[in-house]
Design a protein around this motif. Structure first.
Motif, PDB file in Angstrom:
ATOM      1  N   ARG A 201       0.828  -1.192   0.000  1.00 20.52           N
ATOM      2  CA  ARG A 201       0.000   0.000   0.000  1.00 20.52           C
ATOM      3  C   ARG A 201       0.873   1.257   0.000  1.00 20.52           C
ATOM      4  O   ARG A 201       0.612   2.210  -0.740  1.00 20.52           O
ATOM      5  CB  ARG A 201      -0.918  -0.011   1.222  1.00 20.52           C
ATOM      6  N   GLU A 202       1.923   1.246   0.827  1.00 24.51           N
ATOM      7  CA  GLU A 202       2.836   2.400   0.862  1.00 24.51           C
ATOM      8  C   GLU A 202       3.560   2.562  -0.473  1.00 24.51           C
ATOM      9  O   GLU A 202       3.783   3.683  -0.940  1.00 24.51           O
ATOM     10  CB  GLU A 202       3.861   2.207   1.985  1.00 24.51           C
ATOM     11  N   ARG A 203       3.908   1.428  -1.102  1.00 24.33           N
ATOM     12  CA  ARG A 203       4.602   1.498  -2.390  1.00 24.33           C
ATOM     13  C   ARG A 203       3.691   2.094  -3.464  1.00 24.33           C
ATOM     14  O   ARG A 203       4.120   2.932  -4.272  1.00 24.33           O
ATOM     15  CB  ARG A 203       5.049   0.096  -2.804  1.00 24.33           C
ATOM     16  N   LEU A 204       2.419   1.656  -3.461  1.00 21.39           N
ATOM     17  CA  LEU A 204       1.468   2.198  -4.433  1.00 21.39           C
ATOM     18  C   LEU A 204       1.230   3.694  -4.211  1.00 21.39           C
ATOM     19  O   LEU A 204       1.122   4.465  -5.169  1.00 21.39           O
ATOM     20  CB  LEU A 204       0.143   1.439  -4.346  1.00 21.39           C
ATOM     21  N   LEU A 205       1.165   4.090  -2.921  1.00 22.78           N
ATOM     22  CA  LEU A 205       0.999   5.512  -2.624  1.00 22.78           C
ATOM     23  C   LEU A 205       2.201   6.314  -3.095  1.00 22.78           C
ATOM     24  O   LEU A 205       2.063   7.423  -3.624  1.00 22.78           O
ATOM     25  CB  LEU A 205       0.796   5.707  -1.116  1.00 22.78           C
ATOM     26  N   ALA A 206       3.398   5.730  -2.892  1.00 21.47           N
ATOM     27  CA  ALA A 206       4.622   6.412  -3.338  1.00 21.47           C
ATOM     28  C   ALA A 206       4.638   6.542  -4.863  1.00 21.47           C
ATOM     29  O   ALA A 206       5.025   7.586  -5.407  1.00 21.47           O
ATOM     30  CB  ALA A 206       5.853   5.650  -2.854  1.00 21.47           C
ATOM     31  N   GLU A 207       4.208   5.481  -5.552  1.00 21.07           N
ATOM     32  CA  GLU A 207       4.154   5.540  -7.016  1.00 21.07           C
ATOM     33  C   GLU A 207       3.137   6.572  -7.481  1.00 21.07           C
ATOM     34  O   GLU A 207       3.375   7.290  -8.466  1.00 21.07           O
ATOM     35  CB  GLU A 207       3.807   4.157  -7.570  1.00 21.07           C
ATOM     36  N   LYS A 208       2.005   6.639  -6.750  1.00 19.39           N
ATOM     37  CA  LYS A 208       0.974   7.617  -7.112  1.00 19.39           C
ATOM     38  C   LYS A 208       1.486   9.038  -6.901  1.00 19.39           C
ATOM     39  O   LYS A 208       1.258   9.927  -7.726  1.00 19.39           O
ATOM     40  CB  LYS A 208      -0.284   7.380  -6.282  1.00 19.39           C
ATOM     41  N   ARG A 209       2.200   9.249  -5.769  1.00 17.51           N
ATOM     42  CA  ARG A 209       2.765  10.580  -5.519  1.00 17.51           C
ATOM     43  C   ARG A 209       3.785  10.942  -6.590  1.00 17.51           C
ATOM     44  O   ARG A 209       3.858  12.097  -7.032  1.00 17.51           O
ATOM     45  CB  ARG A 209       3.418  10.610  -4.133  1.00 17.51           C
TER      46      ARG A 209
END
Length: 451
Positions: A201-209
């Motif tokens: 989830r954190e990785r996806l958020l980082a990719e989204k950012r």
């Protein structure tokens, strides 16, 4: 086949409800850190293990151990409460680690020592500890774990009578070991799953950012391109005209032609500057949306009069077919800017002699505002790009400049008012832009501010 459909339809909401309930128990990433979510998961499954163990140990005759597990359940509940609801994660972790070591010592001495599942439980406890404690404390707690375990093993070796064999028979011991193995496996599985899910989830958020940052960077480059080209051009024209007028005499007819051209270019540049400043404000400061009950025809009256004058200068006819006494929930200033930009866009791409019609229709609980022109039209493959900064700079039928920033603003501002915007067009026939906004009811009398 038909009988299975209701089961399938009910399964998805049920699964969603379970996920929402589980998220409430663990805490969401918006309110708790990754460490806190893992800690909550550890507390939940440790508490379940203790509760089940109370009844299980009672059934196999380990009555003292069942009694010791009662305060253990309250201790786990306490640290969970401190972290989940009081947001005191560090204090909760410290209490969890200290009480956990004390409970293990009591369990080891009252559950047959090395002949029972105590060391397996202590290993599971250490796994939970290193999953939640800060990195700087891991070696310290590992040292505590080793010292406590070795000390208890040596104590039992030299004092075997102090750690009696409490099982009624060998079957009870095997049953207890199997039970602890099962729960250990379940807890490790859910803890690791929680860690992996949180990481993903954190990785996806980082990719989204990162994606949002890339889009913002592209927008910044686009704005620099606008400033470097479209804003510099009219200034160069004015400068050139002034330099020529200083060096030589210009005939009155020629001067009037140049003045008209410069005035037209300055008007479009001024409109572009207004859009640029409005859009920049939405990106940097945010916009205060003031949703109120407005009468559409009255709010747009002044805007349409001004746009009629601009249309007539180009030889166009602007028809106002906005219905009277139609009330909507909208931000007055935003609606004026949206309609102004859409009409400007229609004027820009409609040749002299053309016609522009702005009208309104009621569709259920919505009011649809339609800006129809008889201009050059838009190709279908360009529909998506016209509402973004990815569109290329375009020129109108009289070489009016523009970069589509007005349409970007229209889309953003109408979305802030809970509305929609879309386009229908036929090349060389005309274009129709539609703006949908919610109708007002009699109860909508007071302003609503949205940040």
């Amino acid at each position: 086949m038909s009988a299975s459909l209701p089961l399938k339809n009910n399964y998805i909401p049920m699964k969603k409800d379970i996920m929402q309930f589980w998220t409430k128990l663990m805490g969401s990433p918006q309110t708790h850190t990754l460490e806190a979510i893992i800690f909550h998961t550890a507390c939940i499954f440790t508490g379940l293990l203790f509760i089940c163990s109370i009844f299980f140990n009672y059934l196999i005759g380990l009555y003292t151990l069942s009694i010791l597990l009662v305060p253990a359940v309250f201790s786990v509940s306490l640290v969970y409460y401190l972290s989940k609801f009081k947001y005191k994660l560090n204090l909760a972790i410290t209490i969890f680690c200290v009480i956990g070591n004390l409970l293990f010592i009591a369990f080891f001495l009252n559950n047959s020592g090395i002949n029972g599942p105590g060391l397996v439980i202590y290993l599971l406890f250490f796994f939970l500890v290193i999953s939640i404690v800060p990195k700087s404390q891991r070696f310290g707690w590992m040292g505590v774990n080793i010292i406590v375990a070795i000390s208890l093993i040596l104590f039992q070796y030299y004092n075997p009578e102090a750690v009696p064999f409490n099982y009624k028979n060998d079957f009870s011991r095997h049953l207890d070991l199997s039970y602890v193995y099962f729960f250990t496996l379940i807890i490790i599985y859910f803890i690791l799953t929680s860690i992996i899910s949180s990481y993903n989830r954190e990785r996806l958020l980082a990719e989204k950012r990162a994606e949002q940052l890339e889009i913002a960077n592209q927008s910044k480059n686009k704005l620099f391109s606008i400033l470097a080209h479209d804003l510099r051009s009219p200034l160069n024209s004015i400068q050139s005209f002034l330099e020529i007028s200083m060096e030589m005499e210009i005939e009155e007819d020629e001067k009037r032609t140049i003045n008209s051209s410069l005035l037209k270019e300055t008007k479009y540049t001024g409109q572009m500057l207004i859009n640029l400043l409005s859009w920049s404000k939405t990106q940097m400061e945010g916009v205060n949306v003031r949703l109120i009950r407005i009468e559409l025809a009255k709010v747009l009256e002044t805007t349409l009069l001004l746009q009629t004058s601009l249309a007539e200068e180009k030889g166009l006819t602007l028809n106002n077919r906005i219905q009277q006494h139609v009330h909507v929930i909208a931000d007055r200033d935003m609606m004026e800017l949206i309609i102004r930009n859409l009409i400007n866009n229609a004027i820009k791409f409609t040749p002299a002699g053309g016609e522009i019609t702005i009208s309104s229709e009621i569709h259920g609980a919505e009011c649809w505002i339609k800006i129809q022109d008889t201009g050059v039209g838009i190709a279908r493959h360009d529909y998506d790009n016209i509402f973004s900064l990815h569109s290329e700079s375009t020129y109108g039928t009289n070489q009016e400049k523009g970069v589509g920033l007005g349409l970007v603003l229209c889309k953003e501002f109408i979305a802030m008012q809970n509305g929609r915007i879309w386009v229908e067009s036929t090349v060389n026939v005309g274009t129709a832009f539609f703006v949908s906004i919610n109708l007002a009811s009699q109860a909508d009398l007071f302003p609503l501010h949205l940040n």
